[in-house]
Design an enzyme around this catalytic site. Structure first.
Site, mmCIF file in Angstrom:
data_model
loop_
_atom_site.group_PDB
_atom_site.id
_atom_site.type_symbol
_atom_site.label_atom_id
_atom_site.label_comp_id
_atom_site.label_asym_id
_atom_site.label_seq_id
_atom_site.Cartn_x
_atom_site.Cartn_y
_atom_site.Cartn_z
ATOM 1 N N GLY A 168 16.184 -0.533 -17.399
ATOM 2 C CA GLY A 168 16.815 -0.556 -18.857
ATOM 3 C C GLY A 168 17.524 -2.070 -18.199
ATOM 4 N N GLY A 169 18.754 -1.411 -19.107
ATOM 5 C CA GLY A 169 19.705 -2.699 -18.243
ATOM 6 C C GLY A 169 19.934 -3.353 -17.888
ATOM 7 N N GLY A 403 -0.046 -36.547 -11.921
ATOM 8 C CA GLY A 403 1.141 -35.820 -12.436
ATOM 9 C C GLY A 403 2.289 -35.508 -11.485
ATOM 10 N N ALA A 404 1.288 -35.055 -9.969
ATOM 11 C CA ALA A 404 2.224 -34.173 -9.243
ATOM 12 C C ALA A 404 3.243 -35.101 -8.470
ATOM 13 C CB ALA A 404 1.106 -33.682 -8.538
HETATM 14 C C1 HXC Z 1 22.729 9.810 -17.958
HETATM 15 C C2 HXC Z 1 21.122 9.658 -16.464
HETATM 16 C C3 HXC Z 1 20.459 8.484 -16.710
HETATM 17 C C4 HXC Z 1 21.163 7.836 -17.949
HETATM 18 C C5 HXC Z 1 18.895 9.122 -15.342
HETATM 19 N N1 HXC Z 1 20.801 9.611 -15.148
HETATM 20 N N2 HXC Z 1 19.237 8.079 -15.775
HETATM 21 N N3 HXC Z 1 22.279 9.910 -16.543
HETATM 22 N N4 HXC Z 1 22.232 7.700 -18.359
HETATM 23 N N5 HXC Z 1 20.257 6.096 -18.126
HETATM 24 C C6 HXC Z 1 20.876 11.099 -14.856
HETATM 25 C C7 HXC Z 1 20.027 11.990 -14.698
HETATM 26 O O1 HXC Z 1 19.819 13.099 -16.087
HETATM 27 C C8 HXC Z 1 20.242 13.033 -13.380
HETATM 28 O O2 HXC Z 1 21.067 14.197 -14.043
HETATM 29 C C9 HXC Z 1 20.720 12.393 -12.697
HETATM 30 O O3 HXC Z 1 21.257 10.573 -13.546
HETATM 31 C C10 HXC Z 1 19.106 12.285 -11.626
HETATM 32 O O4 HXC Z 1 18.131 11.270 -12.409
HETATM 33 P P1 HXC Z 1 17.110 11.855 -12.084
HETATM 34 O O5 HXC Z 1 16.536 11.327 -13.063
HETATM 35 O O6 HXC Z 1 17.114 13.765 -11.646
HETATM 36 O O7 HXC Z 1 16.598 11.231 -11.039
HETATM 37 P P2 HXC Z 1 14.693 10.080 -10.396
HETATM 38 O O8 HXC Z 1 13.430 11.363 -10.969
HETATM 39 O O9 HXC Z 1 14.907 9.644 -9.069
HETATM 40 O O10 HXC Z 1 14.731 9.171 -11.646
HETATM 41 C C11 HXC Z 1 15.874 8.021 -12.167
HETATM 42 C C12 HXC Z 1 15.095 7.762 -13.277
HETATM 43 C C13 HXC Z 1 14.761 8.216 -14.230
HETATM 44 C C14 HXC Z 1 13.491 6.664 -12.567
HETATM 45 C C15 HXC Z 1 16.206 6.146 -13.464
HETATM 46 O O11 HXC Z 1 16.781 8.821 -14.206
HETATM 47 C C16 HXC Z 1 14.853 7.582 -15.677
HETATM 48 O O12 HXC Z 1 14.200 7.190 -16.270
HETATM 49 N N6 HXC Z 1 16.409 7.454 -16.231
HETATM 50 C C17 HXC Z 1 16.569 6.774 -17.873
HETATM 51 C C18 HXC Z 1 15.960 5.365 -17.604
HETATM 52 C C19 HXC Z 1 16.148 4.975 -18.451
HETATM 53 O O13 HXC Z 1 14.767 4.938 -19.429
HETATM 54 N N7 HXC Z 1 17.371 3.682 -19.064
HETATM 55 C C20 HXC Z 1 16.808 3.190 -19.782
HETATM 56 C C21 HXC Z 1 18.667 3.509 -21.130
HETATM 57 S S1 HXC Z 1 18.609 2.449 -22.084
HETATM 58 P P3 HXC Z 1 21.677 15.244 -13.375
HETATM 59 O O14 HXC Z 1 22.209 16.069 -13.887
HETATM 60 O O15 HXC Z 1 20.021 16.026 -13.771
HETATM 61 O O16 HXC Z 1 21.116 15.315 -11.988
HETATM 62 C C22 HXC Z 1 18.832 0.976 -21.251
HETATM 63 C C23 HXC Z 1 19.426 -0.368 -22.834
HETATM 64 C C24 HXC Z 1 19.868 -1.438 -21.955
HETATM 65 O O17 HXC Z 1 19.380 0.850 -20.456
HETATM 66 C C25 HXC Z 1 19.424 -1.853 -22.348
HETATM 67 C C26 HXC Z 1 20.254 -4.005 -22.102
HETATM 68 C C27 HXC Z 1 19.476 -4.887 -22.561
#
Ligand code: HXC
Length: 513
Positions: A168-169, A403-404
């Site tokens: 994501g971000g 051109g190159a």
């Molecule tokens: C809060 C989060 C989190 C998030 C992960 N965690 N991402 N908590 N916000 N964005 C937490 C999980 O709940 C978990 O907590 C711990 O971190 C570890 O994550 P897991 O999923 O168990 O780990 P893993 O299997 O290794 O997977 C990692 C991951 C996955 C691929 C990053 O967590 C994931 O897909 N996260 C979301 C990614 C995403 O979509 N982000 C986009 C956010 S929107 P616990 O307590 O269970 O240990 C964004 C928009 C901004 O960013 C745009 C700006 C331009």
């Protein structure tokens, strides 16, 4: 011995509390995935004992009463090979390294300090992106980081090292920095992960396919360098830094080593095959010109038809842009143009002189290139060379067509010194193509068209496709013996040491993006 007077007791207790957050499972969770913890990464990267942490005790929003410190990111400063840098390292063990408000404030604080004090900043990224629980405030946090990235761009080197997920971000700050390093198998960068892809597009995909290190180093070009493990990745960062100035008003570091000339520079004359249509490896040419072992190639696996990298020439840092005849005959396509243009702009931002080694038959033809805007992407490279005010030298090794020819820092695009080897072919197009267009009628009417074609091609080579026509018109400054290239180029860069070029005042140009 610890000082146990009241103020010091409290000070020590607090520090112990900070470190007591890290129990065995904390380390095991990262190590089991082949990853280091955020602190271990910092220790590995920085000179021993030099790291000073700031904001270690800040607490995440809504958790002010709990005993969790730092909000998932360690920030501070220290030295790498004796030179000051600022750093932030995300801690995946704390809420997946996700970016909350306090986490963002810490990063922005070191970004501001690095910019104000003129030192490079390194980000070690291991993050699930915007912290979902903190909602729009975490999005605002990202915006603050991006703003700071843009303010720092071209002022201090910004290096991103992806050491886990960057989801994501988390991807956009690295995208705004100068270089992205990734580690094979354990790092990923994607805007939307496999689950979202499934939901929106009903497609099955994996982390690796979407944004693994291999994909970004070859296909997308997002990753500039990839390594097999975290230690080698961090060593790569150290090496890159050794070529860079700390900011845009400094010059790159100069060495004082002796015995740096490559041996057997006379081999340069022998590297090019007799047949001008046969390939060779331009990296061998580079290594016979620059200081021994100093070439540090960047984006080695992406757009391999162009080679870019940093090197030292007589102990001074230079940037190299070279066509690679062994891949796609060294033609310029969309990816190669973008790769080289960005590098030229980087070198120009940080006072790194540029050496171009040219062997290019032209731009890549074809529907796919045209429909995907080779016009605009090729123009990026033109723009970058024209805009760059650092010393710029071109050596034409062999082909320099159309051109190159113009793009690759030709005289009229602002080349300070333009040299050519006797093997150079400088013309609007290659002999075969030119004869087909210019002599179509004669060839159709000839008794022996093949014989006539051979003669016409030989005439074209003799009279047009050589370095001497351009030399006699002043488009090339000098035709040189390949074996004297190193010496000639060292001397030319020395002459350019005090080069000054003024540009008209403007807000900024409008590079074809
Ligand atoms: C809060 C989060 C989190 C998030 C992960 N965690 N991402 N908590 N916000 N964005 C937490 C999980 O709940 C978990 O907590 C711990 O971190 C570890 O994550 P897991 O999923 O168990 O780990 P893993 O299997 O290794 O997977 C990692 C991951 C996955 C691929 C990053 O967590 C994931 O897909 N996260 C979301 C990614 C995403 O979509 N982000 C986009 C956010 S929107 P616990 O307590 O269970 O240990 C964004 C928009 C901004 O960013 C745009 C700006 C331009």
């Amino acid at each position: 011995m610890k000082d146990n007077r009241i103020p010091f007791k409290r000070f020590h207790e607090r520090n112990e509390r900070l470190l007591s957050q890290y129990d065995d499972t904390y380390f095991q969770r990262q190590h089991a995935k082949g990853k280091l913890t955020a602190r271990e990464r910092i220790e590995y990267l920085m000179d021993s004992g030099s790291f000073r942490e700031i904001d270690a005790f800040v607490k995440p929003l809504g958790k002010e009463d709990e005993k969790t410190y730092g909000d998932g990111v360690i920030v501070g400063y220290g030295t790498i090979n004796g030179r000051q840098v600022f750093i932030f390292a995300q801690d995946f063990n704390f809420m997946g390294g996700s970016l909350g408000v306090v986490h963002a404030q810490k990063i922005i604080k070191v970004q501001k300090m690095a910019l104000k004090m003129g030192h490079p900043i390194i980000g070690l990224i291991d993050s699930g992106g915007a912290r979902i629980q903190e909602g729009v405030a975490s999005l605002a946090g990202y915006a603050g980081i991006f703003m700071q990235n843009v303010k720092s761009s071209g002022v201090i080197p910004q290096i991103s090292v992806i050491m886990g997920p960057a989801a994501g971000g988390a991807v956009y700050s690295p995208a705004l920095t100068d270089f992205r390093f990734m580690t094979r198998d354990t790092s990923y960068m994607f805007v939307t992960g496999p689950e979202v892809v499934k939901e929106v597009l009903n497609e099955d995909t994996t982390f690796e396919e979407l944004g693994g290190a291999e994909v970004h180093a070859t296909e997308s070009g997002v990753a500039d360098m990839i390594f097999s493990d975290e230690e080698h990745t961090l060593m790569g960062v150290k090496k890159l830094l050794s070529y860079l100035p700390s900011n845009n008003v400094e010059n790159p570091p100069v060495r004082t080593l002796e015995d740096i000339a490559p041996s057997k520079t006379e081999k340069l004359s022998m590297l090019l095959p007799d047949d001008p249509n046969k390939p060779y490896d331009v990296v061998e040419v580079i290594n016979l010109i620059v200081d021994k072992g100093s070439f540090f190639e960047i984006a080695e696996n992406h757009a391999q038809n162009i080679v870019i990298g940093l090197a030292r020439l007589n102990n001074q840092v230079i940037g190299i842009v070279a066509n690679q005849p062994k891949i796609m005959a060294g033609t310029l396509d969309i990816d190669a143009s973008k790769k080289a243009a960005r590098f030229v702009r980087f070198c120009d931002s940080f006072n790194i002189p540029i050496l171009v080694l040219e062997d290019v038959p032209g731009f890549m033809p074809g529907k796919s290139q045209e429909q995907n805007a080779i016009i605009m992407h090729g123009a990026k490279l033109l723009y970058a060379f024209a805009e760059a005010s650092v010393p710029k030298i071109t050596v034409i090794l062999r082909k320099a067509y159309g051109g190159a020819y113009i793009v690759m820092n030709s005289k009229n695009m602002g080349g300070d010194f333009n040299f050519a080897w006797p093997t150079a072919e400088v013309a609007v197009m290659g002999p075969e193509g030119a004869v087909k267009i210019l002599n179509r009628k004669e060839l159709l009417e000839a008794d022996d068209p093949e014989e006539l074609k051979r003669k016409l091609i030989a005439d074209y080579k003799e009279n047009v496709a050589n370095p001497y026509v351009a030399d006699e018109k002043g488009y090339i400054d000098e035709v040189i013996d390949p074996s004297e290239t190193r010496e000639v180029v060292i001397n030319a860069f020395a002459l350019l040491e005090n080069k000054v070029e003024q540009s008209p005042t403007r807000k900024h140009g409008n590079i074809p993006l």
